[in-house]
Design an enzyme around this catalytic site. Structure first.
Site, PDB file in Angstrom:
ATOM      1  N   PRO A   9       0.792  -1.227   0.000  1.00 61.70           N
ATOM      2  CA  PRO A   9       0.000   0.000   0.000  1.00 61.70           C
ATOM      3  C   PRO A   9       0.831   1.288   0.000  1.00 61.70           C
ATOM      4  O   PRO A   9       1.866   1.366   0.658  1.00 61.70           O
ATOM      5  CB  PRO A   9      -0.812  -0.094   1.296  1.00 61.70           C
ATOM      6  N   ASN A  10       0.332   2.242  -0.744  1.00 64.89           N
ATOM      7  CA  ASN A  10       0.897   3.600  -0.857  1.00 64.89           C
ATOM      8  C   ASN A  10       2.189   3.663  -1.667  1.00 64.89           C
ATOM      9  O   ASN A  10       2.714   4.753  -1.903  1.00 64.89           O
ATOM     10  CB  ASN A  10       1.104   4.256   0.526  1.00 64.89           C
ATOM     11  N   ARG A  17       5.304  10.896  -2.805  1.00 69.00           N
ATOM     12  CA  ARG A  17       5.072  10.557  -1.395  1.00 69.00           C
ATOM     13  C   ARG A  17       6.342  10.786  -0.570  1.00 69.00           C
ATOM     14  O   ARG A  17       7.352  10.105  -0.784  1.00 69.00           O
ATOM     15  CB  ARG A  17       4.656   9.087  -1.294  1.00 69.00           C
ATOM     16  N   TYR A  22      11.417   8.618   0.860  1.00 68.51           N
ATOM     17  CA  TYR A  22      11.328   7.571  -0.161  1.00 68.51           C
ATOM     18  C   TYR A  22      11.978   7.937  -1.492  1.00 68.51           C
ATOM     19  O   TYR A  22      12.035   7.091  -2.397  1.00 68.51           O
ATOM     20  CB  TYR A  22       9.857   7.189  -0.387  1.00 68.51           C
ATOM     21  N   ASN A  73       7.660  -5.849  -0.841  1.00 67.64           N
ATOM     22  CA  ASN A  73       7.670  -4.737   0.107  1.00 67.64           C
ATOM     23  C   ASN A  73       6.231  -4.619   0.593  1.00 67.64           C
ATOM     24  O   ASN A  73       5.397  -4.017  -0.084  1.00 67.64           O
ATOM     25  CB  ASN A  73       8.121  -3.436  -0.561  1.00 67.64           C
ATOM     26  N   ALA A  76       3.156  -0.762   4.887  1.00 68.91           N
ATOM     27  CA  ALA A  76       2.625  -0.700   6.263  1.00 68.91           C
ATOM     28  C   ALA A  76       2.152  -2.058   6.775  1.00 68.91           C
ATOM     29  O   ALA A  76       2.166  -2.314   7.985  1.00 68.91           O
ATOM     30  CB  ALA A  76       1.491   0.316   6.325  1.00 68.91           C
ATOM     31  N   GLU A  97      12.218  -9.753   1.719  1.00 69.25           N
ATOM     32  CA  GLU A  97      11.464  -8.548   2.086  1.00 69.25           C
ATOM     33  C   GLU A  97      12.335  -7.321   1.842  1.00 69.25           C
ATOM     34  O   GLU A  97      13.515  -7.311   2.223  1.00 69.25           O
ATOM     35  CB  GLU A  97      11.087  -8.641   3.569  1.00 69.25           C
ATOM     36  N   HIS A  99      12.574  -2.964   2.044  1.00 67.43           N
ATOM     37  CA  HIS A  99      12.042  -1.647   2.419  1.00 67.43           C
ATOM     38  C   HIS A  99      12.970  -0.578   1.877  1.00 67.43           C
ATOM     39  O   HIS A  99      14.204  -0.716   1.961  1.00 67.43           O
ATOM     40  CB  HIS A  99      11.934  -1.497   3.939  1.00 67.43           C
ATOM     41  N   LEU A 100      12.382   0.463   1.345  1.00 68.27           N
ATOM     42  CA  LEU A 100      13.177   1.575   0.825  1.00 68.27           C
ATOM     43  C   LEU A 100      13.918   2.277   1.956  1.00 68.27           C
ATOM     44  O   LEU A 100      15.107   2.593   1.850  1.00 68.27           O
ATOM     45  CB  LEU A 100      12.248   2.572   0.109  1.00 68.27           C
ATOM     46  N   SER A 101      13.195   2.534   3.036  1.00 68.67           N
ATOM     47  CA  SER A 101      13.782   3.253   4.174  1.00 68.67           C
ATOM     48  C   SER A 101      14.314   2.255   5.197  1.00 68.67           C
ATOM     49  O   SER A 101      13.977   1.067   5.147  1.00 68.67           O
ATOM     50  CB  SER A 101      12.712   4.135   4.826  1.00 68.67           C
ATOM     51  N   ARG A 106      13.301   4.690  12.244  1.00 65.23           N
ATOM     52  CA  ARG A 106      12.058   5.473  12.209  1.00 65.23           C
ATOM     53  C   ARG A 106      11.205   5.190  13.460  1.00 65.23           C
ATOM     54  O   ARG A 106      11.733   4.754  14.471  1.00 65.23           O
ATOM     55  CB  ARG A 106      11.323   5.167  10.899  1.00 65.23           C
ATOM     56  N   ARG A 110       7.409   0.825  13.512  1.00 61.71           N
ATOM     57  CA  ARG A 110       7.972   0.251  12.274  1.00 61.71           C
ATOM     58  C   ARG A 110       9.124  -0.726  12.554  1.00 61.71           C
ATOM     59  O   ARG A 110       9.670  -1.320  11.643  1.00 61.71           O
ATOM     60  CB  ARG A 110       8.484   1.363  11.341  1.00 61.71           C
TER      61      ARG A 110
HETATM   62  C1  DQA Z   1       8.224   0.964   3.785  1.00 65.67           C
HETATM   63  C2  DQA Z   1       8.342   1.180   5.291  1.00 65.67           C
HETATM   64  C3  DQA Z   1       6.989   1.028   5.968  1.00 65.67           C
HETATM   65  O1  DQA Z   1       7.118   1.266   7.363  1.00 65.67           O
HETATM   66  C4  DQA Z   1       6.004   2.041   5.412  1.00 65.67           C
HETATM   67  O2  DQA Z   1       4.727   1.848   5.971  1.00 65.67           O
HETATM   68  C5  DQA Z   1       5.946   2.032   3.917  1.00 65.67           C
HETATM   69  C6  DQA Z   1       7.176   1.863   3.159  1.00 65.67           C
HETATM   70  C7  DQA Z   1       9.560   1.218   3.054  1.00 65.67           C
HETATM   71  O3  DQA Z   1       9.688   0.756   1.931  1.00 65.67           O
HETATM   72  O4  DQA Z   1      10.429   1.911   3.587  1.00 65.67           O
HETATM   73  O5  DQA Z   1       4.888   2.249   3.319  1.00 65.67           O
HETATM   74  O6  DQA Z   1       7.869  -0.391   3.556  1.00 65.67           O
END
Ligand code: DQA
Length: 147
Positions: A9-10, A17, A22, A73, A76, A97, A99-101, A106, A110
């Site tokens: 999502p997102n 965003r 990101y 990825n 959330a 798995e 994650h960009l960040s 954070r 998370r």
């Molecule tokens: C994320 C990290 C998650 O905590 C966050 O909700 C995202 C992006 C990342 O790629 O850093 O939507 O998965």
């Protein structure tokens, strides 16, 4: 060899965003980088994005018999979804798995990943490059476990 890449999502909003977290690349830009890396490694990839948890669960379930490995990825849902964790586990797919960040740098909510324990590896904090690193690692793992 075929790898499925799922974005949660997102992530369809990448580019606009929270670029401080990101970056400025869109999801289409990232998917192009993944496709380039896939042709370099001689594998096929399919990239899909959804905001819907149940859709991710269904896609993982269907992928079980159809692809060789999964990069995800879960965004959330990483921090909340027992359903996605169970789907990865049930699929028996070798999964990485991404994650960009760096989620550990954070907010505290998370720091927990429900999905990482059922994956072979987790890569985070490298931005979009993480997907290509994940692909390289996953292809190596799949080759090393070939009959
Ligand atoms: C994320 C990290 C998650 O905590 C966050 O909700 C995202 C992006 C990342 O790629 O850093 O939507 O998965």
């Amino acid at each position: 060899m075929k790898i499925l890449v799922l974005h949660g999502p997102n992530l369809g909003l990448l580019g606009s965003r929270e670029p401080g977290i990101y970056g400025h690349l869109t999801l289409a830009d990232i998917n192009r980088q993944i496709a380039d890396a896939a042709s370099e490694f001689g594998v096929e990839v399919e990239c899909k994005q959804t905001d819907i948890e149940g859709e991710l669960v269904q896609w993982i379930g269907q992928a079980g018999g159809e692809v060789d490995g999964l990069i995800i990825n879960p965004a959330a849902y990483t921090h909340t979804s027992v359903a996605i964790r169970d789907a990865i586990s049930a699929s028996k797919l070798k999964t990485v798995e991404v994650h960009l960040s760096n989620t550990h740098a954070r907010e505290e909510f998370r720091h927990i990943s429900l999905t990482a324990p059922v994956c072979v590896a987790q890569i985070q904090g490298f931005g979009p490059a993480g997907y290509c690193l994940a692909l390289k690692g996953l292809v190596d793992v799949l080759h090393s476990t070939e009959d």
